[in-house]
Every structure is written in structure tokens, then in C-alpha cells.
Scaffold this motif. Structure first.
Motif, short mmCIF file in Angstrom:
data_model
loop_
_atom_site.label_atom_id
_atom_site.label_comp_id
_atom_site.label_asym_id
_atom_site.label_seq_id
_atom_site.Cartn_x
_atom_site.Cartn_y
_atom_site.Cartn_z
N GLU A 85 0.69 -1.20 -0.14
CA GLU A 85 0.01 -0.01 -0.11
C GLU A 85 0.98 1.33 0.00
O GLU A 85 0.72 2.11 -0.92
CB GLU A 85 -0.98 -0.19 1.25
CG GLU A 85 -1.94 -1.22 1.33
CD GLU A 85 -3.23 -1.08 0.41
OE1 GLU A 85 -3.13 -0.11 -0.23
OE2 GLU A 85 -4.23 -1.88 0.50
N VAL A 89 2.64 2.89 -3.65
CA VAL A 89 2.19 4.42 -4.10
C VAL A 89 3.40 5.33 -4.15
O VAL A 89 3.34 5.85 -5.13
CB VAL A 89 1.00 4.78 -2.97
CG1 VAL A 89 0.99 6.09 -3.24
CG2 VAL A 89 0.11 3.93 -3.16
N TYR A 138 -6.88 -3.55 -2.11
CA TYR A 138 -5.78 -2.47 -1.92
C TYR A 138 -6.45 -1.21 -1.95
O TYR A 138 -6.38 -0.45 -3.00
CB TYR A 138 -4.85 -2.78 -3.13
CG TYR A 138 -4.19 -4.08 -3.14
CD1 TYR A 138 -3.02 -4.12 -2.12
CD2 TYR A 138 -4.43 -5.33 -3.92
CE1 TYR A 138 -2.37 -5.36 -2.09
CE2 TYR A 138 -3.62 -6.46 -3.84
CZ TYR A 138 -2.55 -6.64 -3.04
OH TYR A 138 -2.09 -7.59 -2.80
N ASN A 141 -3.62 1.75 -2.34
CA ASN A 141 -2.84 1.54 -3.37
C ASN A 141 -3.66 1.88 -4.60
O ASN A 141 -3.13 2.85 -5.47
CB ASN A 141 -2.11 0.30 -3.51
CG ASN A 141 -1.21 0.10 -4.81
OD1 ASN A 141 -1.57 0.47 -5.72
ND2 ASN A 141 -0.02 -0.33 -4.23
#
Length: 516
Positions: A85, A89, A138, A141
Motif C-alpha cells: 500500500e 504508491v 488494496y 494503493n
């Protein structure tokens, strides 16, 4: 207004409630987004990238806070949440910041000799207000990757998170680092009812990640408005293992690829095909290492696998495994819940599964793999392609020529060779599937440009000359056009260019004559 309880996925304690968004709230979100888009239209890619840098820095500074919130709502293990996550990113944001100005810059395009004297260009322009609908597996993300991509391309965003893991207020907090982007991202909470209402507002494009069943509904509704849609749907990802591999390393990759995020990834390994020469040794090692995995949630980083986020997903996992057991498959590891009432499903390995079993043909989305032997290369290609899904796969072999050959033959959108789920780890690579796994791409050049529309530009000079293809049409011009075509397409080498020049001059001269 219907209240939706957001629960701690492990303890099932209610963390807070969100409300189904009303029609008025949805219309207001789109109105705000359209105003935000008008501001974005005045900015350059460089200015938007500077705004993205501020958001990226806030994510970095708040990564532990993000991890804490994600764990509460998803039940992930702490390391899963940090790496998949937060780190995922940040990695993508850095790529986007470094590459967006170049990818979105105006392009020069080839102009054919028949259009001599003119110039051609391509502009990559924003779509407008895009709708992004994210899944529960997710939640940070997928949300941020899609949102940041849209903003870099100059679009405003209406974003709907999953009602199961909405991360209430977190996306808004991250975007508040930049006033420009804050006004361009509108988060709308709710269930599928809200999603339907959002589509009725006719966004410029829809980006959906989730199940094939829901994806088909979205596609059907969007078709009524001719709204373009990109769908990233489910998978039944295969892992093809040849007999020349290092067994220890390949087993380690197999277990992580199958069990990361408790198997709740569209690209999780679900079907493993192992060449017969090492089949039993591979299975024995797989079973041995599987028994060592640690299940926990709310941990300090020492657990391998967290809980199952959604109760309905747990029901699917249990049913598929029990149906396989009843139909004659061998459950050689796991196959049941961890003792107690917490939603932890033991890492499960199944042998002797057949293609008529749901565990081999339908997405499981849990910590479950089937293992099957194969003999020949063509056999495993045919068997692993025998699915309605086509998201990603992995091929394992010391022979890289063979691995590449098999990778090309697999009907999927991505292949990792001698690794697993790693195409997703490179922000420069496009991500998306084939068949029932959806269409369209995120990430990479293709993903960023998928957030734009191309505009073709051809530039000519102002002069008093008329174009040859303009009126008037005459018999003389027709004859000269025939000679021009013969010169351009019927000859080669020096003769082509001599005849082209002569016929072109005659045709241009004839074209300047007024109609007699």
C-alpha cells in the motif's frame, strides 16, 4: 439515508459508519469536479507534477498512519500493508513525477511526402471529469495510483472507494497537501447504488477495478451513455515451473505469490503447474514451507499472512475448497479456518483438482493454490490457457529462451519470468488483462495516456496556392492524379522520386487553373 457500518475485518467491531450518498451529494461532487477541471485546464504538466510532489511527500511522512488505517479495515499483516500500500504508491508517484512531462508532451508526427510542406503533431489532452471506482483489497494503493495518474494528465476526479474499506477521510487528507488537487478530487462514499448514480452523471471515462460480475454491470450501464470504460477484473493466475529450476527459491516465490495479502489479489498465484521430473520434490518442499507461515493481524511486522477482509469472500473460499474435497481433490495443507472465530483461513494446497471444479475454474481470491503435474511445454501452455481469465502469470526456468517462448504463448496481460507478481512492481510497465480479466491498462506510458485523448494537428502555411485535391475536378487533373499515384506507389528507387517530382509539379500547376 442508509448507514453502512465499516468494521474491523478481524474483530468485526464497528469502526464507524458511512452514509449512502444522496442524489444531491453526487450532483454536487460532479459540479465541484467540473469546476476543478476548469482550473486544471489552465495548468501545465510541470505545474501539476509540482502539486503531485507535495502529495507524495505527505504520503511518505504519514506512511505508518496509512498502514495503521489500512490494517484496521482490511486485516492485512503489517508488512503487507507497508509494502503493497504505502511503498507501492510512493514508487509509482516517483515514476509519474519523473516521466509525466515527457510522456504527455506534444509529439511530432511523421508527415508523408504527398503532404510535403506541412507539419503534423499530436496533443495529449485531458478527458475532463473521470470516475474511479476502487476495490476493497488494496484500498489505498489502487485509489492513489489511479487518482494521481488522472491528475497528472489534467483530469478532475470523482472517486468512490469500496464501502467495505473506504478509509474514511484518508484520501482527502493526502490530497489536501495541494490546494490545486484538493479542489480536483471529490470522494463520494456509498455502495453499488451510489456507483450507479455516479455513472448517471456521465463522467468522461470510468476506471473500475473489481469483480467481473460488477464490471459487466458497469459496462452495461455506461454503454447507454457511450462512456468509455477501463476494467481491471479478476484473475486465475498460473505459475508454470519447469524441471531445471532451483526448487527452494521457486517454492519461496510460489508461496509469496499465492499467499500475499492472504491471496486477496487479482494477480495472486492460484494454479501451479510443475514439470513431472521435480513434481514430488516441489510439492514436498511447498508443503514443508507452507507449514511455517505465520498468521496474524494487528502485528508489529512479524506475521506473514493477515485475515480475510470480507465475510462473503471467506464464504467463497470455504465453499470452493469443500466442493473440491467432496469431488475427490486432495487437500494436502490447510483447507480450514484457523482455530477460533477470527477470519483467518489456513494457507491451503490442493492436489488432484480438475478443471470442472470451481477451485480450478473460478477466481478464489484467498490463500489457496492447486498444484498439477505436466510433461511437455505445449501441454502446459494448453492447460494453463484453458481458463476464461487472462490477467497475469509467471514462468520459471533456467532456459530463458524457453521461458520467453512460453511467456509469449500465454494468453495474459503480463508475465514475470523467474519471479512472481513483479510486473506490478515496475511502474513503467502497463498493467491489465485479457479475456474476462478486463481491458485497458493502468501504469506505464499506456496507462497514463489512457487518461487522455489524442488530438491530431496538421499545420499548413498561409499562401495563395490551392490544394490538388480541392475543386475543380477536371479530366486533365484526373489523368495527372493517376500519373502521380503511379509514380508514388508503382516505382522504386531513383526512378520513383524522379517521376514523383515531375508528376507532382504538373499536378500542382494544373490545380492552380480556374475552372474554364
Amino acid at each position: 439515508m442508509n448507514a453502512i457500518a465499516v468494521k474491523n475485518s478481524v474483530t468485526l467491531e464497528t469502526l464507524y459508519e458511512i452514509n449512502e450518498s444522496s442524489e444531491e451529494q453526487i450532483k454536487a461532487a460532479f459540479s465541484n469536479a467540473r469546476e476543478g477541471f476548469q482550473q486544471l485546464k489552465k495548468t501545465t504538466v510541470k505545474e501539476r507534477v509540482e502539486a503531485l510532489k507535495k502529495v507524495r511527500d505527505v504520503i511518505y511522512e504519514n506512511r505508518e498512519k496509512i498502514v495503521d488505517k489500512v490494517i484496521l479495515e482490511t486485516g492485512k499483516s503489517r508488512t503487507d500493508a507497508l509494502v503493497s500500500e504505502a511503498m507501492g504508491v510512493l514508487d509509482y508517484a516517483d515514476w509519474l513525477i519523473a516521466n509525466a512531462p515527457k510522456i504527455l508532451a506534444d509529439e511530432k508526427a511523421h508527415t508523408p511526402i504527398s503532404l510535403m510542406g506541412k507539419k503534423s503533431k499530436i496533443y495529449h489532452e485531458a478527458l475532463g471529469v473521470v470516475l474511479i471506482i476502487a476495490p476493497w483489497n488494496y484500498p489505498f494503493n489502487i485509489a492513489m495510483v489511479s487518482i494521481l495518474t488522472a491528475l497528472a494528465a489534467g483530469n478532475a476526479v470523482v472517486f468512490k472507494p469500496s464501502e467495505i474499506t473506504p478509509l474514511n477521510g484518508l484520501i482527502e487528507e493526502m490530497m489536501s497537501a495541494s490546494p490545486l488537487l484538493t479542489s480536483s478530487v471529490n470522494v463520494v462514499y456509498g455502495s453499488g447504488i451510489t456507483a450507479q448514480r455516479l455513472i448517471d452523471q456521465r463522467p468522461a471515462k470510468i476506471f473500475f477495478t473489481g469483480s467481473a460480475r460488477t464490471g459487466k454491470k458497469i459496462l452495461s450501464q455506461a454503454a447507454n451513455y457511450l462512456i468509455p470504460v477501463e476494467l481491471e477484473l479478476g484473475g486465475k493466475d498460473q505459475m508454470v515451473v519447469f524441471d531445471d529450476v532451483n526448487i527452494d527459491r521457486t517454492v519461496a516465490g510460489c508461496l509469496w505469490g499465492a499467499m500475499t495479502n492472504a491471496g486477496q489479489s487479482c494477480t495472486s498465484v492460484e494454479r501451479v503447474y510443475v514439470q513431472r521430473g521435480i513434481y514430488q520434490a516441489f510439492v514436498d518442499k511447498l508443503k514443508e514451507e507452507c507449514a511455517k507461515l505465520v498468521l496474524n493481524a494487528g502485528d508489529d511486522g512479524g506475521a506473514d499472512i493477515g485475515g480475510i477482509t470480507a465475510d462473503f469472500q471467506l464464504d467463497i473460499i470455504r465453499k470452493q475448497v469443500e466442493d473440491a474435497r467432496a469431488a475427490g481433490a486432495s487437500i494436502i495443507a490447510g483447507g480450514e479456518m484457523l482455530s477460533g472465530e477470527l477470519p483467518f483461513y489456513l494457507p491451503t494446497i490442493i492436489e488432484n483438482a480438475t478443471t470442472d471444479m470451481a477451485v480450478m475454474s473460478e477466481e478464489t481470491f484467498g490463500p489457496v493454490i492447486t498444484v498439477s503435474p505436466f510433461t511437455t511445454e505445449q501441454e502446459v501452455i494448453d492447460e494453463s490457457n484453458n481458463t476464461e481469465f487472462g490477467l497475469s502469470a509467471s514462468v520459471w526456468s533456467k532456459d530463458l529462451v524457453r521461458a520467453d517462448r512460453v511467456a509469449r504463448a500465454l494468453e495474459v496481460g503480463a508475465v514475470s519470468i523467474n519471479n512472481v507478481m513483479l510486473t506490478e512492481g515496475n511502474p513503467a510497465l502497463p498493467f491489465g488483462g485479457t479475456k474476462q480479466s478486463g481491458f485497458g491498462r493502468v501504469k506505464g506510458v499506456e496507462g497514463l495516456r489512457g487518461m487522455t485523448q489524442s488530438k491530431a494537428i496538421l499545420v499548413d502555411k498561409q499562401s495563395d496556392k490551392l490544394e490538388a485535391n480541392w475543386y475543380p475536378y477536371t479530366r486533365a487533373k484526373y489523368k495527372l492524379f493517376s500519373q502521380f499515384i503511379e509514380a508514388l506507389f508503382g516505382n522504386k528507387g531513383l526512378q520513383k522520386w524522379i517521376k514523383f517530382a515531375v508528376s507532382g509539379i504538373k499536378l500542382e500547376s494544373e490545380s492552380q487553373k480556374p475552372r474554364g
